[in-house]
Design an enzyme around this catalytic site. Structure first.
Site, mmCIF file in Angstrom:
data_model
loop_
_atom_site.group_PDB
_atom_site.id
_atom_site.type_symbol
_atom_site.label_atom_id
_atom_site.label_comp_id
_atom_site.label_asym_id
_atom_site.label_seq_id
_atom_site.Cartn_x
_atom_site.Cartn_y
_atom_site.Cartn_z
ATOM 1 N N CYS A 87 -5.571 -5.204 -0.444
ATOM 2 C CA CYS A 87 -4.519 -5.283 0.573
ATOM 3 C C CYS A 87 -5.094 -5.032 1.964
ATOM 4 O O CYS A 87 -5.834 -5.846 2.491
ATOM 5 C CB CYS A 87 -3.396 -4.307 0.211
ATOM 6 S SG CYS A 87 -1.879 -4.587 1.134
ATOM 7 N N HIS A 195 -2.094 -5.123 -5.487
ATOM 8 C CA HIS A 195 -2.617 -3.772 -5.731
ATOM 9 C C HIS A 195 -2.843 -3.533 -7.227
ATOM 10 O O HIS A 195 -1.925 -3.050 -7.897
ATOM 11 C CB HIS A 195 -1.607 -2.731 -5.242
ATOM 12 C CG HIS A 195 -1.570 -2.519 -3.769
ATOM 13 N ND1 HIS A 195 -2.202 -1.472 -3.159
ATOM 14 C CD2 HIS A 195 -0.963 -3.216 -2.776
ATOM 15 C CE1 HIS A 195 -1.988 -1.507 -1.846
ATOM 16 N NE2 HIS A 195 -1.235 -2.567 -1.585
ATOM 17 N N GLU A 197 -4.268 -1.128 -8.714
ATOM 18 C CA GLU A 197 -4.095 0.288 -9.085
ATOM 19 C C GLU A 197 -2.625 0.660 -9.245
ATOM 20 O O GLU A 197 -2.305 1.683 -9.820
ATOM 21 C CB GLU A 197 -4.780 1.195 -8.046
ATOM 22 C CG GLU A 197 -4.016 1.423 -6.760
ATOM 23 C CD GLU A 197 -4.015 0.217 -5.818
ATOM 24 O OE1 GLU A 197 -4.611 -0.818 -6.180
ATOM 25 O OE2 GLU A 197 -3.396 0.303 -4.743
#
Lengths: 225, 79
Positions: A87, A195, A197
């Site tokens: 990002c 993202h 994660e």
């Protein structure tokens, strides 16, 4: 010894601890690095996390690319070390010239925060080693400036060298050629807007980000032998 | 420019909106909204000043992939 992934914290970063947590769950070691330091402390891989480094003043990533640690990050990448920008981290990588192109405002001029379907388009990168090409993943996006653009010659090069790593199934932001993530010519530097994660635990609603982070650990481990 | 309605300015809730009406002057001269960065360049001559500003534009002030920069030199006020 577990591969060590350094996660650079800029003023305004987010999800850096999520990356550390996910890396730890996969058997690696996540370690926070401060943007004001000049050394990476011998980590095997580097992640530039999401967020709004330096408040996104001027342009996202425009100030972060001048952070003291970025010289060491550039050297790490030049030496073939795995480097991933998520990002805002992707925006920093393009501003730093470590990846080509730029990320402009979303086509709809709206901030977008939602799960998005991606297709893995290229293997053998720091983030897609061991992941089958064609695999569809659902991973959250969270950005205003995620609309990837580049010169036509750059796009031809990215296509020709199989460097478009992820494409959106339903393009949410106007990115050229549905691009969600690309890699460097050496395939060790990867930038993506979604993202992974945030899709790393069943409690988060998806574990689709884990194969990508596992790839990072695999490439980091391979580096240290 | 004139403010059409001040009733629409709501600050406490975190949302802000002001509606302007363009006057005839604005229609011809145009309206520009944006940030301005003011700095002083010290250089031996005009070419050196241009080179320095051009470098700043390429590396920092603009992103050449998505933005264009033009440099124009105007007679400055005496120091």
């Amino acid at each position: 010894m577990a591969a060590v992934v350094g996660v650079v914290v800029f003023p305004g970063s987010n999800c850096e601890l999520d990356v550390v947590e996910a890396v730890g769950a996969l058997g690696g070691e996540g370690r926070l690095l401060w943007h004001g330091d000049t050394s990476l402390g011998g980590v095997d891989a580097v992640v530039l996390p999401g967020g709004f480094a330096h408040g996104d003043y001027l342009r996202p990533g425009a100030i972060a690319r001048f952070s003291p640690i970025m010289a060491a990050v550039g050297e790490h990448a030049a030496a073939g070390g795995p480097l991933v920008g998520i990002c805002n981290g992707f925006q920093v990588l393009t501003e730093a010239g470590l990846l080509p192109g730029a990320l402009q405002k979303n086509a709809g001029l709206k901030f977008l925060c939602r799960p998005e379907r991606l297709r893995v388009e290229a293997g053998d990168t720091a983030l897609s080693t061991g992941v089958d090409v064609g695999t569809e993943l659902t991973i959250p996006i969270n950005h205003f400036e995620g609309n990837y653009t580049c010169e036509p010659e750059t796009l031809a090069e990215l296509r020709g060298d199989d460097r478009i790593v992820f494409r959106y199934v339903d393009n949410p932001n106007g990115s050229v050629d549905d691009i969600a993530g690309i890699c460097s010519a050496g395939r060790n530097v990867v930038g993506l807007m979604p993202h992974p994660e945030r899709a790393s635990h069943a409690l988060l609603g998806s574990t689709d980000g884990l194969p990508l982070l596992r790839s990072l650990l695999v490439t980091a481990g391979a580096l240290t032998g | 420019m004139s403010v059409v309605s001040s009733k629409h300015y709501i600050n406490l809730g975190g949302s802000e909106m002001i509606v302007y009406r363009a006057t005839p002057d604005d229609v011809t001269s145009g309206v520009r909204v944006g940030k301005a960065f003011r700095f002083t360049v010290e250089a031996a001559d005009e070419a050196a000043a241009r080179a320095e500003v051009d470098d700043m534009c390429r590396r920092f002030l603009t992103n050449p992939v998505i933005e264009d920069a033009t440099i124009s030199v105007a007679a400055g006020a005496p120091a």
